[in-house]
Design a protein around this motif. Sequence first.
Motif, PDB file in Angstrom:
ATOM      1  N   THR A   6       0.831  -1.212   0.000  1.00 26.19           N
ATOM      2  CA  THR A   6       0.000   0.000   0.000  1.00 26.19           C
ATOM      3  C   THR A   6       0.862   1.257   0.000  1.00 26.19           C
ATOM      4  OG1 THR A   6      -1.729  -1.171   1.221  1.00 26.19           O
ATOM      5  CG2 THR A   6      -1.824   1.226   1.238  1.00 26.19           C
ATOM      6  N   ASN A  10       1.038   4.177  -3.118  1.00 26.84           N
ATOM      7  CA  ASN A  10       0.514   5.534  -2.896  1.00 26.84           C
ATOM      8  C   ASN A  10       1.599   6.595  -2.773  1.00 26.84           C
ATOM      9  OD1 ASN A  10      -2.609   5.276  -2.342  1.00 26.84           O
ATOM     10  ND2 ASN A  10      -1.656   3.534  -1.328  1.00 26.84           N
ATOM     11  N   LYS A 140      -2.119  13.537   2.250  1.00 26.21           N
ATOM     12  CA  LYS A 140      -1.951  12.093   2.051  1.00 26.21           C
ATOM     13  C   LYS A 140      -0.583  11.629   2.554  1.00 26.21           C
ATOM     14  CE  LYS A 140      -4.942  11.885  -2.039  1.00 26.21           C
ATOM     15  NZ  LYS A 140      -4.995  11.589  -3.491  1.00 26.21           N
TER      16      LYS A 140
END
Length: 792
Positions: A6, A10, A140
């Motif tokens: 993950t 990202n 983020k």
Amino acid sequence: MKFGATLRKNIYSPWKDKYIDYDKLKELLKEKDDDDSWTSDDETKFVDELANIQLEKVHEFRNETSQKLRDRTAACEKKLEPLAIGIKAEEEKGKDKTASSSADNGSGKPELKPGERERLLKEVLEELDSITKEVNELEKYGRLNYTAILKATKKHDKLRGRSYKLRPFINARVAERPLYTEDQSPLLYRLSAMYSFVRQSLEGKPKEALSFAESTTDSEGFISHKFWVHKDNLLEVKTIILRRLPVLVYNPQTSKIAEGSQQDPTITSIYFDNPNFSLYTDKVNRVPDAASLRLRWYGQLAERPNIFFEKKVMKDGDASEEQRFTIKDKYVQQFIEGKYHMEKSVQKMESRGGHDRREIEEFKKAVDDIQAFIKENDLQPVLRANYTRTAFQIPGDDRMRISLDTNLALVREDALDLDRPCRDPDDWHRRDIDDARMEYPFKGIRKGEKYEFPHAVLEIKVKGMRKYEWIEDLMNSHLVKEAPRFSKFVQGVAKLHEDYVNTFPFWLSEVETDIKMEPERAFEEEQQRKLKAAEDEFAVGSLFGARASPSYRPSVVSPAGSPAGGKSSWRKPSTPGRPSPLIVGENGKGDKPNDEVDSDEEGAQATTFESTPFAKSTGLTSLFPSFSTSKYSRRRQERKVKLPPGIRDPGVWIKDQGPVRVEAKVWLANQRTFIKWQHVSVLLAALSLGLYNAAGETNGVARTLAIVYTLVAVFTLIWGYGMYMYRNRLIRERSPKDFDKMFGPLVVCAGLAIALCLNFGFKYRAILNGRKEDSIVMGNASSFQEHIELLR
């Protein structure tokens, strides 16, 4: 998906070297080795790499990038200055007075040509797009690295944590070096204002002032604020609220049967999600149109209470859209499986009457939407939240609602692990809890299936834009800790289903830390928030010609937690309007007290820009404005406000834009004060004139004192007129400065006192001199008499 994959998926490529090196941390943990091979040196290397190197690297990069984004935003505002309404209006006003001098000295800004103007606007618009993108990526970035820190810490405690648990230490470090916070909202407001200004300019539309003090929604909405309350402060918070609002009694019985000793109700909510926890992830990541679903009831399920099926969807601007209906417990499982569509309830509504066609259609739509939502997302119960609620509200008056949730317990309600399910997969709730009527702290639940939240949750909801002084004081005091966007559902999943999720809420590291705060620290943090809010508020207002006044002014927190107590010379009345509150949708019409909508899943929280009251100065602070006996005032005076690049002093406040409206008694009071001063001046002048005429040419002392009284009379005349004109100007300008001035009265009193003392001194000396002359004369007369006798 494992978190390592993950993280790699990202990563934002321009910042790829700035992320946490998760693979290196895994290597240092030696996952495949036995515990015996793990030494103290290995422990030191891992902790140093995680807490000092990786965490510090991410924290520094986040702070640097955040500062660069603010600087770039300020640079865009600087570029737009020649086009801003407020600046152009000021230049036009200056040109009307001195057109030629303005052109000569270069103070005026030359008007841009249409081509240059359009090119500048497009250039700024492109820069704003770039800034907005990086703001989103920075959010983020912080969330992803924050999750990586927690994941690495959990892996350490699972593999190597027999002798030493790292989680409490990391939580404290993350609290000192925050990676993921909600502090980007003020920057987003500034970007939004510039976007609006640029687009209006490109489209040729008139610029409409963008005011954060006005709501963009109707007056029926609620502004919601959420806080954590330390258990040691619970009683004090309750007493503060009880002085203003009564406790709302939840009782389905009539008021004749209800007992005054009735306990606060226990509320149970069961939240739905799928095995991938997509609803949780969307809520934490604040995905547009993120939805949540839950069942909620009051008291014990064995008492057959009304069960509410509730679905909430978050819309743009943090507004919410809610659907809900009541259902009996025996139909819940059938409804989830799609075998029952609430046909009996629809038939009762149609047969009994009392419901128009529109209400019936809305009920059917809510049933169909929720049932389709369950089927499309493969939802099942995953979490139970149980807590005791104390509600404060004036009966029949919903302008202000306050709820205090204590004894919050979060319990696993899932059947994800088929070998050891927490709930029967063929049932919608845990029978071991409801059949046994378990209550807090749920001692019969297995370890790892429950989590006791360490704090109480306070929610304050106020309808409309009205401000209440005591609420502002409570929210700014040391008794509560602000917890924007806190959700019981998110907290429970993050703690109990940690292995299934790859993202965590920003407040998670603060939960286990001590939230008790000293009054002085709470005061300082409040002042810093106001200062920062003032800068952003002015930056936005200057674009549209709304000369926003800086919201920051020194103040002291409330009596609920004032660090200065009664010694300070400052007071805090109700706070003026807060900019851009986010309005919470509320279905409060026709609900009974026990049917009140529980707003746990309301992601909409009021984002506050605080403005503070005028100072009330008395005594020495009026004579010497810079003097204060308060140590907090002295500390504030040492801190000089430094405006960021591109921001300048507004000069004129928003409140001063309209025409001057002042009550007649204000003008008459100023005139009465002026007349009193002139009366004193006339009396002193008459006294000095009478004294001078009565003294005669030989009495120099009386003449001198008459001149002194004349000077005092002249000073009184000038001071009275000067203060009259000064206060007249303050009234016209609506200035917050103090009207009282003690210098003039002190001078008059001191002058009269000195003159009287001199008069007494001169008179006393004259008497002494007179006695000496009489004795000399008598002595001379005696010697002369003796001489005559001798001659005879």
